[in-house]
Design a protein around this motif. Structure first.
Motif, mmCIF file in Angstrom:
data_model
loop_
_atom_site.group_PDB
_atom_site.id
_atom_site.type_symbol
_atom_site.label_atom_id
_atom_site.label_comp_id
_atom_site.label_asym_id
_atom_site.label_seq_id
_atom_site.Cartn_x
_atom_site.Cartn_y
_atom_site.Cartn_z
ATOM 1 N N SER A 70 0.837 -1.207 0.000
ATOM 2 C CA SER A 70 0.000 0.000 0.000
ATOM 3 C C SER A 70 0.869 1.253 0.000
ATOM 4 O O SER A 70 0.551 2.239 -0.669
ATOM 5 C CB SER A 70 -0.942 0.002 1.203
ATOM 6 O OG SER A 70 -0.215 -0.090 2.410
ATOM 7 N N ASP A 71 1.996 1.216 0.736
ATOM 8 C CA ASP A 71 2.939 2.346 0.724
ATOM 9 C C ASP A 71 3.581 2.489 -0.656
ATOM 10 O O ASP A 71 3.813 3.605 -1.134
ATOM 11 C CB ASP A 71 4.022 2.153 1.789
ATOM 12 C CG ASP A 71 3.480 2.340 3.199
ATOM 13 O OD1 ASP A 71 2.554 3.156 3.377
ATOM 14 O OD2 ASP A 71 3.984 1.685 4.122
ATOM 15 N N VAL B 177 1.537 6.554 -7.085
ATOM 16 C CA VAL B 177 0.630 7.660 -7.401
ATOM 17 C C VAL B 177 1.363 8.993 -7.273
ATOM 18 O O VAL B 177 1.252 9.880 -8.134
ATOM 19 C CB VAL B 177 -0.601 7.640 -6.474
ATOM 20 C CG1 VAL B 177 -1.464 8.886 -6.684
ATOM 21 C CG2 VAL B 177 -1.429 6.370 -6.697
ATOM 22 N N ASP B 178 2.137 9.128 -6.196
ATOM 23 C CA ASP B 178 2.855 10.375 -5.915
ATOM 24 C C ASP B 178 3.818 10.738 -7.047
ATOM 25 O O ASP B 178 3.903 11.904 -7.448
ATOM 26 C CB ASP B 178 3.599 10.244 -4.589
ATOM 27 C CG ASP B 178 4.348 11.517 -4.218
ATOM 28 O OD1 ASP B 178 3.676 12.527 -3.955
ATOM 29 O OD2 ASP B 178 5.596 11.510 -4.208
ATOM 30 N N TYR C 73 2.207 1.642 -3.443
ATOM 31 C CA TYR C 73 1.173 2.177 -4.332
ATOM 32 C C TYR C 73 1.040 3.692 -4.166
ATOM 33 O O TYR C 73 0.909 4.429 -5.151
ATOM 34 C CB TYR C 73 -0.174 1.493 -4.064
ATOM 35 C CG TYR C 73 -1.283 2.006 -4.943
ATOM 36 C CD1 TYR C 73 -1.314 1.700 -6.299
ATOM 37 C CD2 TYR C 73 -2.288 2.823 -4.417
ATOM 38 C CE1 TYR C 73 -2.328 2.188 -7.120
ATOM 39 C CE2 TYR C 73 -3.308 3.307 -5.230
ATOM 40 C CZ TYR C 73 -3.313 2.992 -6.586
ATOM 41 O OH TYR C 73 -4.314 3.475 -7.393
ATOM 42 N N LYS C 74 1.092 4.164 -2.916
ATOM 43 C CA LYS C 74 1.024 5.611 -2.661
ATOM 44 C C LYS C 74 2.170 6.325 -3.361
ATOM 45 O O LYS C 74 1.998 7.415 -3.925
ATOM 46 C CB LYS C 74 1.075 5.877 -1.159
ATOM 47 C CG LYS C 74 -0.197 5.516 -0.410
ATOM 48 C CD LYS C 74 -0.014 5.719 1.084
ATOM 49 C CE LYS C 74 -1.230 5.207 1.867
ATOM 50 N NZ LYS C 74 -0.998 5.283 3.342
#
Length: 319
Positions: free
Chosen positions: A203-204, A210-211, A206-207
């Motif tokens: 999940s990190d 996106v970032d 994935y963030k």
């Protein structure tokens, strides 16, 4: 080498032949040609010596490389930054960072400036020896000595921090880069994304995926593959499919092993629609599972007898 066919012998052609011999591992022939240069009336230049130094270093023979370098100095041929970089890199890779630093200081004493590669090689050697603070100091010394800090130099520090799991420090380094208006590239993002995925923090990852896009940095195939595999590792197959859709929209595709992992996980979780989507995408790209893989899917798929027939119909209708 002669003047047949009205060809004039030049030092450039000599160096080309010497380099071809080295590239084809004809060490004896390369040594003989190099030694015969005066007889052939060639005055060797830095390129000639660099080729021979590279050859010996690739063989792991520091003594012969050093002899060529000493001969270079004796003949008053000016070493280039490439001459020093090849030796500094070799010494750092074999863990002799202090000797590399002495050579670097000798280089500066002789009035030769290092480039970003020189500093990156030293930094890599220091980081590998557990001397991160020293490596960081070397990077900041660059500008004092007239060499602009590049992404490559920050990349060395970021890689070391990620390897040691110091993610907060790595993120701080990215903030520092932003302040200095140095934009991280996809390689640097991939270093952190790779770390998160290995640690089970998809999940990190994935963030961060996106970032990086928000900040104008396009993910490459490796970026997407790491994140999809990261979700598979923690058995979040729906998350994996979400990234898979974005990946294929960007014209990048996962490996067959990733498709297989998603299929198994989705079938096991009863996510038939998503599993069929994955199989359809494989089919569009003419990618197919081997018999053993299909057998595993069917076995997993048939674990609950109540839904065997319905699931079989779904699976085989989407391929």
């Amino acid at each position: 080498m002669g003047k047949s066919f009205n060809c004039v012998r030049t030092l450039q052609s000599f160096n080309t032949i010497l380099n071809v011999l080295v590239d084809n591992d004809r060490v004896c022939d390369a040594v003989k040609l190099f030694e015969d240069a005066p007889k052939l009336r060639f005055r060797l230049n830095s390129v000639s010596f660099n080729i021979m130094i590279k050859m010996w270093l690739e063989k792991g023979d520091w003594e012969n490389a050093k002899k060529v370098f000493d001969e270079m100095l004796e003949r008053e041929v000016e070493p280039t930054v490439v001459t020093y970089n090849s030796q500094i890199g070799f010494l750092c890779r074999r863990g002799d960072v202090d000797s590399a630093k002495r050579l670097f200081e000798d280089m500066r004493t002789k009035g030769r400036r290092g480039n970003e590669v020189t500093y990156a090689l030293l930094m890599e050697g220091l980081c590998a020896s557990g001397r991160f603070d020293e490596a960081k100091k070397v990077m900041f010394d660059m500008e004092y000595h007239g060499c602009k800090v590049h992404l490559k130099n920050y990349g060395v520090l970021l890689t070391d921090l990620a390897k040691r799991g110091l993610i907060d420090e790595a993120k701080s380094l990215l903030v520092e880069m932003k302040k200095r208006r140095i934009k991280p590239d996809v390689v640097m993002y991939n270093i952190l994304i790779g770390y998160f995925c290995k640690q089970g923090a998809a999940s990190d990852a994935y963030k961060l995926l996106v970032d990086m896009q928000v900040k104008g940095c396009k993910p490459n195939a490796a970026t997407y593959r790491m994140v999809v595999d990261g979700f598979c590792k923690i058995e979040d197959f729906i998350g994996g499919v979400k990234v898979l859709r974005a990946m294929m929209y960007s014209n990048h595709f996962p490996r067959i092993e990733t498709f297989y992992c998603l299929c198994i996980g989705l079938f096991r979780g009863g996510k038939i629609d998503e599993a069929c989507f994955v199989l359809e995408e494989m089919n569009k790209r003419k990618m197919s599972l081997d018999w053993d893989s299909w057998e595993t899917i069917v076995r997993e798929y048939c674990a609950d007898d109540e839904f065997v027939i319905a699931r079989f119909d779904d699976v085989f209708s989407c391929v």
